[in-house]
Motif scaffolding. Structure first.
Motif: not given
Length: 269
Positions: A105-131
């Motif tokens: 971006i504007l000739n400067v290196p830039f990395n975007l981390q993209i975190w795909d989290t689960a939407g199921q209720e049983r994974f909510k506690a796990i996923a929220s720790s990655y927020f």
């Protein structure tokens, strides 16, 4: 592992792919449905990138989290952008998945981390720790399901609970291709109202056709990059100011009383 799947490979490239090189700021999907009015990189950011200052060195990373109900299409959106593919055979995300996209971006290196989290209720506690540590919160809902839209405030609450500061907010409606123009216009009214309530920027996309996908991620990257550079420039400015103050402090001459004590001490030697 395929080259396109290697996050490390992308981050270590000397130059981003041509379709990941950005020199102009991407506008919002709807100028009436965003709290972010910025349509160009600020002069401060352009000057910092042009001047070869310390801002242009090192590894620049921002984190975007994708949250929302199960089956709204979070993984499909990410796969369409990162791998240019769409898989109609849906498989639920277990816990979290992770991608990295390298931009220049504007000739400067830039990395975007993209975190795909689960939407199921049983994974909510796990996923929220990655927020934690998110610079962008992307709340995804299904345009064909107003129920998924109504759950957006709950998802945002979960994400903001573990994030200090002020992450960017996006409300993204998927499966645009499944709706007629008339039906979409009706749903869009509710979606825009929700986006305004959440102080988020509204987008409507289709992972099947690719409509709006690239523009959405470019917008997220531009906004995150702008904020990252401004933050680093602010820190650098404070460091320079502190250094100046320290130099001034070191040059302070001793008081008259101190001079007298020093003279007496020399006499007593």
């Amino acid at each position: 592992m395929l080259e396109s799947r290697s996050a490390v490979f992308k981050m270590l490239r000397d130059k981003a792919y041509k379709d990941r090189q950005i020199n102009s700021f991407v506008p919002p999907y709807n100028t009436d449905a965003t709290p972010y009015r910025q349509t160009d990189f600020s002069l401060e950011v352009r000057e910092a990138c042009k001047s070869n200052a310390s801002i242009t060195t090192g590894l620049k990373i921002s984190k975007a989290i994708f949250i929302g109900d199960v089956a709204v299409g979070k993984t499909c959106v990410i796969n369409r952008f990162c791998h240019e593919r769409f898989d109609a055979n849906y498989k639920s995300t277990i816990g979290v998945d992770f991608e990295v996209e390298r931009f220049d971006i504007l000739n400067v290196p830039f990395n975007l981390q993209i975190w795909d989290t689960a939407g199921q209720e049983r994974f909510k506690a796990i996923a929220s720790s990655y927020f934690r540590g998110a610079h962008a919160i992307v709340i995804v809902f299904d345009l064909t399901s107003l129920m998924s839209l109504s759950h957006s405030p709950e998802w945002l609450k979960e994400a903001t609970k573990v994030n200090s500061g002020n992450p960017q907010r996006y409300l993204v409606g998927t499966k645009r291709d499944l709706m007629s123009s008339i039906a979409y216009k009706e749903v869009e009214k509710y979606a825009i109202k929700m986006a305004m309530d959440l102080k988020a920027e509204f987008w409507a996309v289709s992972s099947s056709t690719g409509e709006g996908i690239q523009e959405l991620f470019y917008r997220i990257a531009c906004m995150a990059f702008e904020n990252s550079v401004k933050s680093e420039e602010s820190v650098r400015s404070r460091m320079i100011t502190c250094g100046t103050d320290l130099d001034g402090f070191q040059k302070i001459q001793p008081s008259s009383a101190e001079k007298s004590r020093q003279k007496c001490n020399r006499c007593n030697v």
